[in-house]
Design a protein around this motif. Structure first.
Motif, PDB file in Angstrom:
ATOM      1  N   GLN A  16     -11.894  11.470  -0.296  1.00 57.88           N
ATOM      2  CA  GLN A  16     -10.438  11.441  -0.401  1.00 57.88           C
ATOM      3  C   GLN A  16      -9.764  10.522   0.603  1.00 57.88           C
ATOM      4  O   GLN A  16      -8.652  10.047   0.353  1.00 57.88           O
ATOM      5  CB  GLN A  16      -9.866  12.860  -0.272  1.00 57.88           C
ATOM      6  N   ILE A  17     -10.399  10.236   1.725  1.00 57.92           N
ATOM      7  CA  ILE A  17      -9.780   9.338   2.707  1.00 57.92           C
ATOM      8  C   ILE A  17      -9.531   7.955   2.105  1.00 57.92           C
ATOM      9  O   ILE A  17      -8.430   7.415   2.248  1.00 57.92           O
ATOM     10  CB  ILE A  17     -10.604   9.292   4.009  1.00 57.92           C
ATOM     11  N   PRO A  18     -10.500   7.346   1.378  1.00 63.19           N
ATOM     12  CA  PRO A  18     -10.185   6.066   0.734  1.00 63.19           C
ATOM     13  C   PRO A  18      -9.067   6.179  -0.306  1.00 63.19           C
ATOM     14  O   PRO A  18      -8.238   5.271  -0.434  1.00 63.19           O
ATOM     15  CB  PRO A  18     -11.496   5.644   0.069  1.00 63.19           C
ATOM     16  N   VAL A  19      -9.021   7.296  -1.028  1.00 60.01           N
ATOM     17  CA  VAL A  19      -7.963   7.490  -2.030  1.00 60.01           C
ATOM     18  C   VAL A  19      -6.605   7.557  -1.345  1.00 60.01           C
ATOM     19  O   VAL A  19      -5.636   6.940  -1.808  1.00 60.01           O
ATOM     20  CB  VAL A  19      -8.238   8.771  -2.860  1.00 60.01           C
ATOM     21  N   ILE A  20      -6.522   8.262  -0.227  1.00 59.52           N
ATOM     22  CA  ILE A  20      -5.260   8.355   0.511  1.00 59.52           C
ATOM     23  C   ILE A  20      -4.847   6.977   1.029  1.00 59.52           C
ATOM     24  O   ILE A  20      -3.677   6.594   0.935  1.00 59.52           O
ATOM     25  CB  ILE A  20      -5.383   9.375   1.657  1.00 59.52           C
ATOM     26  N   LEU A  21      -5.809   6.231   1.551  1.00 58.59           N
ATOM     27  CA  LEU A  21      -5.501   4.887   2.044  1.00 58.59           C
ATOM     28  C   LEU A  21      -5.013   3.978   0.922  1.00 58.59           C
ATOM     29  O   LEU A  21      -4.062   3.202   1.110  1.00 58.59           O
ATOM     30  CB  LEU A  21      -6.719   4.278   2.741  1.00 58.59           C
ATOM     31  N   ILE A  22      -5.636   4.060  -0.245  1.00 53.49           N
ATOM     32  CA  ILE A  22      -5.193   3.268  -1.400  1.00 53.49           C
ATOM     33  C   ILE A  22      -3.764   3.646  -1.775  1.00 53.49           C
ATOM     34  O   ILE A  22      -2.921   2.776  -2.006  1.00 53.49           O
ATOM     35  CB  ILE A  22      -6.149   3.458  -2.594  1.00 53.49           C
ATOM     36  N   ASN A  23      -3.474   4.941  -1.812  1.00 49.80           N
ATOM     37  CA  ASN A  23      -2.129   5.386  -2.161  1.00 49.80           C
ATOM     38  C   ASN A  23      -1.094   4.927  -1.133  1.00 49.80           C
ATOM     39  O   ASN A  23       0.016   4.537  -1.499  1.00 49.80           O
ATOM     40  CB  ASN A  23      -2.089   6.903  -2.307  1.00 49.80           C
ATOM     41  N   VAL A  24      -1.451   4.948   0.138  1.00 54.60           N
ATOM     42  CA  VAL A  24      -0.530   4.484   1.179  1.00 54.60           C
ATOM     43  C   VAL A  24      -0.277   2.985   1.027  1.00 54.60           C
ATOM     44  O   VAL A  24       0.871   2.524   1.104  1.00 54.60           O
ATOM     45  CB  VAL A  24      -1.075   4.827   2.582  1.00 54.60           C
ATOM     46  N   LEU A  25      -1.345   2.213   0.796  1.00 55.69           N
ATOM     47  CA  LEU A  25      -1.178   0.767   0.625  1.00 55.69           C
ATOM     48  C   LEU A  25      -0.334   0.435  -0.604  1.00 55.69           C
ATOM     49  O   LEU A  25       0.492  -0.474  -0.573  1.00 55.69           O
ATOM     50  CB  LEU A  25      -2.539   0.084   0.551  1.00 55.69           C
ATOM     51  N   VAL A  26      -0.555   1.183  -1.690  1.00 51.59           N
ATOM     52  CA  VAL A  26       0.249   0.976  -2.897  1.00 51.59           C
ATOM     53  C   VAL A  26       1.715   1.287  -2.601  1.00 51.59           C
ATOM     54  O   VAL A  26       2.609   0.541  -2.996  1.00 51.59           O
ATOM     55  CB  VAL A  26      -0.280   1.830  -4.064  1.00 51.59           C
ATOM     56  N   ALA A  27       1.965   2.378  -1.888  1.00 57.24           N
ATOM     57  CA  ALA A  27       3.353   2.740  -1.563  1.00 57.24           C
ATOM     58  C   ALA A  27       3.997   1.690  -0.665  1.00 57.24           C
ATOM     59  O   ALA A  27       5.150   1.317  -0.869  1.00 57.24           O
ATOM     60  CB  ALA A  27       3.390   4.112  -0.886  1.00 57.24           C
ATOM     61  N   VAL A  71       3.845  -2.436 -10.527  1.00 55.72           N
ATOM     62  CA  VAL A  71       3.200  -1.706 -11.619  1.00 55.72           C
ATOM     63  C   VAL A  71       1.711  -2.028 -11.669  1.00 55.72           C
ATOM     64  O   VAL A  71       0.865  -1.136 -11.811  1.00 55.72           O
ATOM     65  CB  VAL A  71       3.884  -2.013 -12.974  1.00 55.72           C
ATOM     66  N   VAL A  72       1.376  -3.305 -11.536  1.00 49.26           N
ATOM     67  CA  VAL A  72      -0.037  -3.706 -11.589  1.00 49.26           C
ATOM     68  C   VAL A  72      -0.810  -3.105 -10.429  1.00 49.26           C
ATOM     69  O   VAL A  72      -1.884  -2.529 -10.625  1.00 49.26           O
ATOM     70  CB  VAL A  72      -0.158  -5.250 -11.601  1.00 49.26           C
ATOM     71  N   ILE A  73      -0.279  -3.203  -9.215  1.00 47.63           N
ATOM     72  CA  ILE A  73      -0.993  -2.672  -8.051  1.00 47.63           C
ATOM     73  C   ILE A  73      -1.088  -1.153  -8.123  1.00 47.63           C
ATOM     74  O   ILE A  73      -2.092  -0.566  -7.719  1.00 47.63           O
ATOM     75  CB  ILE A  73      -0.358  -3.149  -6.723  1.00 47.63           C
ATOM     76  N   THR A  74      -0.081  -0.506  -8.673  1.00 47.50           N
ATOM     77  CA  THR A  74      -0.139   0.950  -8.842  1.00 47.50           C
ATOM     78  C   THR A  74      -1.214   1.330  -9.850  1.00 47.50           C
ATOM     79  O   THR A  74      -1.982   2.269  -9.620  1.00 47.50           O
ATOM     80  CB  THR A  74       1.229   1.487  -9.302  1.00 47.50           C
ATOM     81  N   PHE A  75      -1.306   0.598 -10.946  1.00 50.84           N
ATOM     82  CA  PHE A  75      -2.328   0.879 -11.963  1.00 50.84           C
ATOM     83  C   PHE A  75      -3.728   0.657 -11.400  1.00 50.84           C
ATOM     84  O   PHE A  75      -4.609   1.497 -11.553  1.00 50.84           O
ATOM     85  CB  PHE A  75      -2.109   0.014 -13.205  1.00 50.84           C
ATOM     86  N   ILE A 120      -8.823   2.833  -9.276  1.00 54.23           N
ATOM     87  CA  ILE A 120      -9.859   2.927  -8.245  1.00 54.23           C
ATOM     88  C   ILE A 120      -9.899   4.342  -7.663  1.00 54.23           C
ATOM     89  O   ILE A 120     -10.976   4.910  -7.456  1.00 54.23           O
ATOM     90  CB  ILE A 120      -9.615   1.874  -7.149  1.00 54.23           C
ATOM     91  N   ALA A 121      -8.739   4.912  -7.407  1.00 60.95           N
ATOM     92  CA  ALA A 121      -8.686   6.272  -6.866  1.00 60.95           C
ATOM     93  C   ALA A 121      -9.302   7.273  -7.831  1.00 60.95           C
ATOM     94  O   ALA A 121     -10.018   8.192  -7.414  1.00 60.95           O
ATOM     95  CB  ALA A 121      -7.240   6.655  -6.551  1.00 60.95           C
TER      96      ALA A 121
END
Length: 154
Positions: free
Chosen positions: A40-51, A82-86, A91-92
């Motif tokens: 989950q740490i990589p998923v959280i980092l991806i979500n933070v970067l997307v935000a 939209v693209v980066i969020t998708f 990936i998440a």
């Protein structure tokens, strides 16, 4: 050579299933949290970067209507967001599926009486994660195709 003890596999009542599940999770709480944390740490980092990419630094916004002066820039930022969020969500989701497979393997090993740790749980799934991602991609393509057919017929 010691013969491993195999649990008595028989039909269980709902209460027995819940009792065994909670006991198993309680006895292996730290390794389960470790596996989930690793995934989950990589998923959280991806979500933070997307935000951060999508919303930027909201404290820098002086004029909330500034995008009206530059509609092309706003549209490009919106499409990029939209693209980066998708892509980030995709990936998440894949990382989450692999984490689910590792947790499932770990719990199965514990239930069957095989000693397993965090590293062994990751290595025991071997190349199964490739099949898992392939199955996910197939289901995704079928779902997208279904949505396209439904949208075109409405």
């Amino acid at each position: 050579m010691a013969i491993p003890l195999i649990p008595d596999l028989k039909p269980l009542s709902m209460g027995q299933i819940l009792d065994r599940a909670f006991r198993l999770y309680r006895q292996n709480f730290i390794p389960l949290i470790g596996i989930i944390g690793i995934m989950q740490i990589p998923v959280i980092l991806i979500n933070v970067l997307v935000a951060i990419y999508t919303f930027g630094d909201v404290t820098d916004v002086q004029d909330p209507t500034a995008f009206l002066n530059d509609p092309e820039g706003f549209q490009a930022a919106l499409v990029g967001g939209v693209v980066i969020t998708f892509v980030g969500g995709f990936i998440a989701f894949i990382i989450t599926q692999i984490g689910t497979a590792v947790v499932t393997r770990f719990v199965a090993d514990q239930y069957m009486g095989r000693k397993s740790g965090i590293v062994q749980a990751f290595t025991s799934i071997g190349n199964a994660w490739v099949s898992l991602i392939g199955a996910f991609l197939m289901v995704s393509l079928v779902a997208i195709a279904g949505f396209v057919v439904i949208i075109n017929h409405c």
